[in-house]
Design a protein around this motif. Structure first.
Motif, PDB file in Angstrom:
ATOM      1  N   TRP A 117       0.829  -1.205   0.000  1.00  0.00           N
ATOM      2  CA  TRP A 117       0.000   0.000   0.000  1.00  0.00           C
ATOM      3  C   TRP A 117       0.863   1.254   0.000  1.00  0.00           C
ATOM      4  N   GLU A 153     -10.672  -2.253  -2.204  1.00  0.00           N
ATOM      5  CA  GLU A 153     -10.227  -2.650  -0.870  1.00  0.00           C
ATOM      6  C   GLU A 153     -11.391  -2.729   0.108  1.00  0.00           C
ATOM      7  N   TYR A 156     -13.043  -5.993  -0.827  1.00  0.00           N
ATOM      8  CA  TYR A 156     -12.258  -7.131  -0.358  1.00  0.00           C
ATOM      9  C   TYR A 156     -12.374  -7.286   1.154  1.00  0.00           C
ATOM     10  N   ALA A 157     -12.423  -6.162   1.866  1.00  0.00           N
ATOM     11  CA  ALA A 157     -12.475  -6.207   3.334  1.00  0.00           C
ATOM     12  C   ALA A 157     -13.694  -6.970   3.828  1.00  0.00           C
ATOM     13  N   ARG A 179      -7.555   0.508   5.820  1.00  0.00           N
ATOM     14  CA  ARG A 179      -6.371  -0.348   5.748  1.00  0.00           C
ATOM     15  C   ARG A 179      -5.917  -0.774   7.133  1.00  0.00           C
ATOM     16  N   LEU A 210      -5.043  -8.566  -1.999  1.00  0.00           N
ATOM     17  CA  LEU A 210      -4.998  -7.127  -1.713  1.00  0.00           C
ATOM     18  C   LEU A 210      -3.685  -6.506  -2.177  1.00  0.00           C
ATOM     19  N   HIS A 213      -3.442  -6.360  -6.030  1.00  0.00           N
ATOM     20  CA  HIS A 213      -4.255  -5.329  -6.666  1.00  0.00           C
ATOM     21  C   HIS A 213      -3.593  -3.962  -6.548  1.00  0.00           C
ATOM     22  N   ALA A 214      -3.086  -3.644  -5.370  1.00  0.00           N
ATOM     23  CA  ALA A 214      -2.415  -2.352  -5.187  1.00  0.00           C
ATOM     24  C   ALA A 214      -1.172  -2.244  -6.058  1.00  0.00           C
TER      25      ALA A 214
END
Length: 228
Positions: A117, A153, A156-157, A179, A210, A213-214
């Motif tokens: 991140w 995100e 996903y969370a 995050r 995660l 993706h970032a």
């Protein structure tokens, strides 16, 4: 089946996710180091090529990243892909994802995800708003890409049992709050039971997805910030 941290000349443990049109190769011990190709060979080649681009993530996390880590790749797991795979995301769980996660590994997963991140945020901060378009004129510009990552995100969370409103692209405080909640969950040891009700992602997969993706979008921004 060996899947320990690659160091001291040991091969890099790799997961292959094989779809009908696309294959993903993921370094199992390094969340986010995951690339795709039309074949397994091309995916593995791309994974090895991206070692220098992943190294700053490990450095940011304070974790040693041995030189030559990608010199030998060992495919220790292979799973069939799905429509998600072919669409362009690593979407399948590996058998090893279901193993309990001890405290030391949980801390490592959380550190590497946080570092991914941080790399994304650093790249976004220095990228131009207008990014070079693809061959067919497609691709998000910087603000829309940041918003897309934050929104994903939040989605996903939910697979970790965390409910959070998707942050706007310019709401860095809300993104940091989301995050932090994710890291708090993934940083705990895990005995194989769901974190919370309706939490369906095990920690290794969650960190991998995660972070991928970032970083995928961070590297896209870097590539599209320069003239073609």
């Amino acid at each position: 089946m060996a899947s320990s941290q690659a160091a001291g000349g040991q091969p890099l443990a790799v997961l292959l996710e094989v779809g009908g049109k696309r294959v993903f190769a993921a370094a199992l011990d390094w969340p986010g180091w995951c690339r795709s190709g039309k074949t397994a060979e091309l995916a593995l080649e791309a994974l090895a090529d991206y070692a220098p681009r992943y190294a700053p993530v490990a450095e940011q996390a304070g974790i040693a990243f041995p030189s030559g880590l990608a010199d030998r790749l060992d495919v220790v797991e292979q799973v069939p892909g799905s429509a998600t795979t072919d669409f362009g995301a690593p979407g399948e769980l590996a058998p090893s994802d279901h193993r309990p996660v001890p405290r030391s590994e949980a801390a490592r997963l959380a550190a590497l995800l946080s570092a991914a991140w941080a790399v994304f945020d650093q790249v976004a901060a220095v990228s131009p708003e207008e990014l070079r378009k693809g061959p067919r004129g497609g691709g998000r510009d910087r603000t829309k890409m940041v918003g897309h990552v934050f929104e994903a995100e939040a989605g996903y969370a939910r697979y970790l049992g965390i409910k959070h409103k998707p942050p706007q692209a310019d709401d860095l405080a809300a993104a940091a709050e989301l995050r932090a909640a994710i890291v708090e969950v993934l940083g705990r040891p895990w005995d194989g039971t769901p974190y919370r009700e309706r939490a369906s992602w095990p920690p290794r997969y969650a960190a991998r997805r995660l972070a991928w993706h970032a970083l995928d979008h961070a590297w896209e921004m870097e590539d599209r910030a320069t003239p073609g």
